[in-house]
Design a protein around this motif. Structure first.
Motif, PDB file in Angstrom:
ATOM      1  N   ALA A   9     126.371  54.237  44.611  1.00  0.00           N
ATOM      2  CA  ALA A   9     126.691  53.823  43.244  1.00  0.00           C
ATOM      3  C   ALA A   9     128.198  53.841  42.999  1.00  0.00           C
ATOM      4  O   ALA A   9     128.744  52.948  42.338  1.00  0.00           O
ATOM      5  N   ASP A  12     129.643  50.748  44.618  1.00  0.00           N
ATOM      6  CA  ASP A  12     129.374  49.548  43.822  1.00  0.00           C
ATOM      7  C   ASP A  12     130.281  49.476  42.602  1.00  0.00           C
ATOM      8  O   ASP A  12     130.733  48.397  42.212  1.00  0.00           O
ATOM      9  N   SER A  13     130.558  50.624  42.004  1.00  0.00           N
ATOM     10  CA  SER A  13     131.447  50.638  40.832  1.00  0.00           C
ATOM     11  C   SER A  13     132.863  50.229  41.220  1.00  0.00           C
ATOM     12  O   SER A  13     133.526  49.458  40.509  1.00  0.00           O
ATOM     13  N   ARG A  27     134.920  51.732  34.719  1.00  0.00           N
ATOM     14  CA  ARG A  27     133.671  51.408  35.400  1.00  0.00           C
ATOM     15  C   ARG A  27     132.996  52.673  35.940  1.00  0.00           C
ATOM     16  O   ARG A  27     131.782  52.833  35.839  1.00  0.00           O
ATOM     17  N   GLN A  30     131.435  54.516  33.061  1.00  0.00           N
ATOM     18  CA  GLN A  30     130.221  53.835  32.622  1.00  0.00           C
ATOM     19  C   GLN A  30     129.058  54.118  33.565  1.00  0.00           C
ATOM     20  O   GLN A  30     127.925  54.337  33.143  1.00  0.00           O
ATOM     21  N   THR A  31     129.348  54.128  34.867  1.00  0.00           N
ATOM     22  CA  THR A  31     128.301  54.352  35.864  1.00  0.00           C
ATOM     23  C   THR A  31     127.785  55.784  35.825  1.00  0.00           C
ATOM     24  O   THR A  31     126.570  56.020  35.872  1.00  0.00           O
ATOM     25  N   TRP A  85     123.006  62.945  39.366  1.00  0.00           N
ATOM     26  CA  TRP A  85     123.388  61.567  39.662  1.00  0.00           C
ATOM     27  C   TRP A  85     122.582  60.998  40.831  1.00  0.00           C
ATOM     28  O   TRP A  85     122.170  59.852  40.818  1.00  0.00           O
ATOM     29  N   MET A  89     120.489  57.487  40.248  1.00  0.00           N
ATOM     30  CA  MET A  89     120.980  56.234  40.801  1.00  0.00           C
ATOM     31  C   MET A  89     119.828  55.443  41.420  1.00  0.00           C
ATOM     32  O   MET A  89     119.102  55.938  42.270  1.00  0.00           O
ATOM     33  N   GLN A  95     126.635  43.145  41.016  1.00  0.00           N
ATOM     34  CA  GLN A  95     127.886  43.725  40.546  1.00  0.00           C
ATOM     35  C   GLN A  95     129.001  42.688  40.715  1.00  0.00           C
ATOM     36  O   GLN A  95     129.854  42.820  41.591  1.00  0.00           O
TER      37      GLN A  95
END
Length: 442
Positions: A9, A12-13, A27, A30-31, A85, A89, A95
């Motif tokens: 994750a 990806d962010s 970002r 936010q994630t 987390w 996830m 994305q």
């Protein structure tokens, strides 16, 4: 630190954010749903690690995160958050980068979803994508996804046309129509786009004091597989999906595809050509290649358009043909300008065909892709005279006598050439059309 949903994750962010510290921090917050000091430090280290590169692969970012000591310290300092987390996830999601967020491309977030979208089984998808290039290395022609046609170039060297077989071609057309055609190209590009043509490519340079024409070598195969896969990741597709889409749109040519003897070429040159095409590349002949090449050359077009604007010039591109034009100030510095263009092209991974570079001033015929641009758009006189003579002889002697190149449909061939003349110069085209109507076809 072992691989985990948390690391995936985070990767990806980082990939989804614009390459700016504040954007990445936002970002990450936010994630993860929280803000920690280590996130800003991580953003800075990430930008230093991948500065000046195309969008990195997800696996490379995960490897960077796994080795990051400060992140390891954060995992030790906030163990409860890390466990939560990892539980929260979920699977990979689209994305896209910020510029691609508004593009209406289909959401495909797993290899199985891609197979369903293409109406293939997962096995068929892996077969056509051929990520391990097993088909390319096979000596059995039936296993290859492409037909090959090899010809010599007028200026020397070889041209390889790689035509996909029917099923792969149908798959590529679906990718073309439902993904690639939804992405806006650069305004300077005029090749292989609806509503644009060689006429719109040449028109901005009519009546200019000086025209500079440059040509790129081996345009399509210059785009390597890694570049195509990175482009699909930029659209937001997870890495597994982007790799499969890239595999469907690229090819690597086996040495077995080349003829045993290539006339007029020494063995060293043959080896260089074969090695060049044996690497994964955009195949010239696939329906997806023209638009993919245009989209992947977007940064190059931005740089060249900016350079032209700073020099008071205009810039357009039609596939591998580049055109610049301007007035007195541009003319005075045109040699230095062409050097800057060549440097940008080299930085972007292209080679200039210097023998085809032309500086055309008003005192000579200024022409681009067979179109004269001195005072107005016009066809080249030898081309007009040659076609007029062919049509006249077709009327007198019959069309069979003039099909010296053996066109399968000579009538359609002539109609296409007349249509080109009508598009560029309607009056001359009308004269040829009148002669064409007098031909008696069998």
């Amino acid at each position: 630190m072992p691989d985990s949903p948390f690391l995936r994750a985070l990767a990806d962010s980082l990939l989804a954010a614009e390459p700016k510290v504040d954007q990445i921090v936002a970002r990450l917050g936010q994630t993860l749903g929280t803000s920690r000091p280590w996130q800003r430090a991580l953003a800075k280290r990430y930008l230093r690690a991948f500065a000046g590169k195309t969008r990195p692969r997800r696996v490379s970012v995960i490897q960077f995160l796994r080795q990051d000591r400060v992140l390891q310290h954060a995992a030790w300092k906030y163990p409860a958050e890390m466990r939560i987390w990892n539980l929260l996830m979920g699977p990979q999601q689209m994305q896209p980068v910020a510029a691609a967020a508004a593009w209406n491309v289909p959401r495909i977030e797993s290899p199985d979803a891609l197979a369903d979208w293409l109406r293939l089984t997962p096995g068929e998808l892996r077969w056509f994508a051929d990520l391990n290039h097993l088909n390319d290395r096979s000596r059995i022609q039936k296993l290859s996804h492409y037909h090959y046609q090899i010809s010599t170039k007028p200026a020397g060297g070889w041209r390889l046309i790689e035509s996909p077989k029917p099923r792969l071609k149908h798959i590529q057309q679906q990718v073309l129509h439902h993904i690639l055609e939804r992405i806006p190209p650069h305004r300077a590009v005029h090749g292989f786009l609806k509503g644009r043509s060689i006429q719109t490519f040449a028109a901005p340079h009519v009546g200019r004091r000086v025209v500079l024409r440059m040509d790129l070598q081996d345009f399509f195969p210059t785009f390597r597989g890694a570049r195509i896969r990175a482009f699909f990741r930029t659209l937001g597709y997870p890495e597994t999906v982007a790799d499969l889409l890239g595999g469907l749109c690229t090819n690597a040519v086996s040495h077995n595809a080349w003829p045993t003897r290539m006339h007029h070429e020494d063995s060293a040159h043959r080896s260089r050509v074969q090695a060049f095409y044996s690497r994964v590349h955009l195949p010239q002949g696939a329906p997806t290649s023209p638009l993919l090449a245009n989209l992947c050359a977007y940064r190059m077009d931005c740089r060249l358009a900016g350079l032209a604007e700073s020099a008071g010039a205009r810039y357009t591109r039609y596939a591998d043909d580049l055109a610049f034009s301007g007035e007195k100030d541009f003319e005075r510095g045109i040699e230095r300008f062409s050097t800057h263009v060549a440097a940008i092209l080299l930085e972007e991974g292209f080679q200039v065909h210097f023998r085809k570079t032309r500086v055309m001033r008003q005192g000579v015929r200024q022409h681009l892709t067979g179109i004269v641009v001195n005072r107005r758009l016009n066809v080249m006189r030898p081309d007009f005279d040659r076609l007029k003579a062919i049509l006249t002889n077709c009327v007198r002697l019959g069309p069979e006598s003039q099909n010296r190149e053996g066109h399968a449909n000579f009538r359609s061939h002539l109609e296409g050439r007349i249509g080109f003349m009508e598009m560029i110069h309607p009056q001359k085209g009308a004269r040829l059309r009148r002669i064409y109507r007098e031909i008696r076809w069998p």
